[in-house]
Design an enzyme around this catalytic site. Structure first.
Site, PDB file in Angstrom:
ATOM      1  N   CYS A  78      40.318  48.041 -11.040  1.00 32.87           N
ATOM      2  CA  CYS A  78      39.052  48.435 -10.407  1.00 32.87           C
ATOM      3  C   CYS A  78      38.290  47.211  -9.892  1.00 32.87           C
ATOM      4  CB  CYS A  78      38.222  49.281 -11.348  1.00 32.87           C
ATOM      5  SG  CYS A  78      36.892  50.155 -10.491  1.00 32.87           S
ATOM      6  N   HIS A 176      41.807  53.714 -12.050  1.00 37.51           N
ATOM      7  CA  HIS A 176      41.834  53.398 -13.483  1.00 37.51           C
ATOM      8  C   HIS A 176      43.096  53.984 -14.123  1.00 37.51           C
ATOM      9  CE1 HIS A 176      37.797  51.679 -14.000  1.00 37.51           C
ATOM     10  NE2 HIS A 176      37.484  52.438 -12.969  1.00 37.51           N
ATOM     11  N   GLU A 178      44.130  53.573 -17.005  1.00 38.70           N
ATOM     12  CA  GLU A 178      43.816  53.941 -18.396  1.00 38.70           C
ATOM     13  C   GLU A 178      43.154  55.309 -18.503  1.00 38.70           C
ATOM     14  OE1 GLU A 178      42.113  51.897 -16.530  1.00 38.70           O
ATOM     15  OE2 GLU A 178      39.990  51.857 -17.072  1.00 38.70           O
TER      16      GLU A 178
END
Lengths: 194, 252
Positions: A78, A176, A178
């Protein structure tokens, strides 16, 4: 796998990134110490927030020179990816200069931030290995990296932009991983397997 | 293309999910982590955890819970309920929340929106607004809708965007619990007034209501609680229905 370090410089949600690796059975080290980062087998460079503040934070820990010189695989996420470029329009910020590109603000033809799940296409390289075209990943950002030679994934929102980049040992995602469900987990696994 | 989002909402009381949730395949349906995980596995795009009894003393318990959610769930989630200060936000974000939602405190102290956005970025600031149509004027209400104010909904949404909100979660109290559909007219007006994403809340009763709010209501996301908890609508079936109706949606 051995030593994974997440750069913890006070910009963003490092816990989420750490937990994502925990779910893959890895226990990363959080650190802002130059020696620890240099000694890592792999480095994650996350970031959420505003570019100028984040650059000041990197400078505070003397990391702005270190990061571009790292030799091991580095994954920017990001804002981390945006800081790897040479310049950001966000508060006129000079960045790390790993990727020779300027980060621009989205023209508000659609809602900004670009927030939510969007698809990736034109996937290339090891980071995107076995990721099906048009897979959905999760984005939250108001600035974007224009397409360039190092683009390894594209996403279309207002304009076709770089969803991921790679140059030598430097990898980066605008989205992202994650927070991107199974697709994101696969991308993190691909990074770990480099 | 950017997908519309389906957002299940879980009400939390003393660290447990409330509202008679009944899932046979859960060991403990009252456990917010298990329920959240189930929704994530079914293809939910995001989750909202609302601590309906949040007080200062319980903040610690909530932070522990947030940490457990963050450890177990691989999609974004928002935490709300009783947040009154930048410090409250810091604790929740450090525990692993992706976004926080503020409601009454933002109306009482609008500067709080600026302060949170400046410190942690607009991307994590969801301003939740409960409003009710009173004689033709949409008025903002506080404390879960119990306290009316003189604040006009449409003026308020413009102000919260200006102050740095990253997203608006609008609940129509006139529609909430009715299962008669979302407040699409008001929602469309909000979307025309601001340039940040709008989450529709209140009124979901069937799958068509979601189509309507994404088209007529111009909503970017739709939140619902009971229809998911009571399995009236499954997330996978909702998503394939929306896809058939040409709504851009991430498949389950």
């Amino acid at each position: 796998m051995s030593n994974l370090v997440i750069i913890d410089y006070g910009a963003g949600n490092v816990q989420s990134v750490k937990f994502a690796f925990n779910r893959l059975g890895i226990d990363p080290v959080l650190s802002n110490d130059a020696e620890t980062i240099k000694a890592a087998d792999k480095v994650i460079f996350p970031g959420v927030g505003e570019a100028n503040t984040a650059m000041r934070a990197l400078e505070k820990f003397n990391l702005e020179k270190l990061i571009p010189e790292l030799k091991q695989p580095v994954l920017g996420i990001c804002l981390g990816m945006q800081l790897m470029c040479e310049y950001s329009e966000e508060n006129d910020t000079r960045c790390l200069g790993i990727f020779q590109q300027k980060v621009l603000r989205f023209e508000p033809k659609l809602k900004v931030p670009h927030m939510g799940w969007n698809t990736v296409h034109d996937l290339k390289g090891t980071l995107m290995r076995d990721i099906p075209r048009e897979s959905y990943v999760y984005f939250v950002h108001s600035y974007y990296v224009p397409l360039m030679e190092e683009t390894i994934a594209k996403t279309d929102y207002i304009i076709d932009f770089s969803a991921a980049l790679q140059k030598k040992n430097f990898y980066a995602c605008q989205f992202h991983p994650e927070k991107s469900s199974q697709v994101g987990e696969k991308i993190l696994k691909n990074f770990l397997a480099i | 293309m950017l997908a519309k989002r389906i957002v299940p909402c879980l009400d939390i009381k003393d660290g447990r999910t409330v509202k008679g949730v009944n899932f046979v395949n859960l060991r403990d349906a009252g456990d917010p982590v298990e329920l959240g995980k189930l929704y994530a596995d079914q293809g939910a795009d995001e989750l909202v955890f609302l601590d309906i009894t949040a007080t200062h003393e319980r903040r610690k318990t909530l932070a522990e819970l947030v940490k457990k959610i963050a450890q177990n769930i691989n999609i974004p989630f928002t935490v709300g309920g009783g947040i009154k200060s930048v410090e409250d936000v810091g604790i929740l974000l450090k525990s692993g929340a992706d976004k926080i939602s503020i409601n009454s405190a933002a109306v009482r102290e609008p500067q709080l929106i600026n302060d949170i956005a400046n410190k942690y970025g607009s991307q994590c600031v969801v301003v939740a607004i409960d409003a009710k149509n009173v004689d033709g004027t949409w008025l903002v209400h506080l404390n879960g809708g119990r306290v009316p104010t003189e604040v006009d909904l449409f003026e308020w949404v413009v102000e919260v965007e200006k102050r740095g909100a990253g997203e608006i979660l609008f609940t129509s109290m006139d529609h909430d619990g009715t299962k008669g559909g979302f407040a699409n007219e008001a929602l469309a007006k909000i979307s025309d007034l601001v340039n940040i994403p709008v989450i529709a809340s209140g009124g979901a009763g069937n799958m068509e209501h979601f189509v309507d709010t994404f088209t007529k209501g111009k909503s970017d996301a739709a939140l619902a609680a009971s229809i998911f908890h009571f399995k009236e609508i499954g997330i996978p079936e909702l998503k394939s229905y929306l896809k058939d109706k040409n709504i851009v949606i991430k498949p389950s």
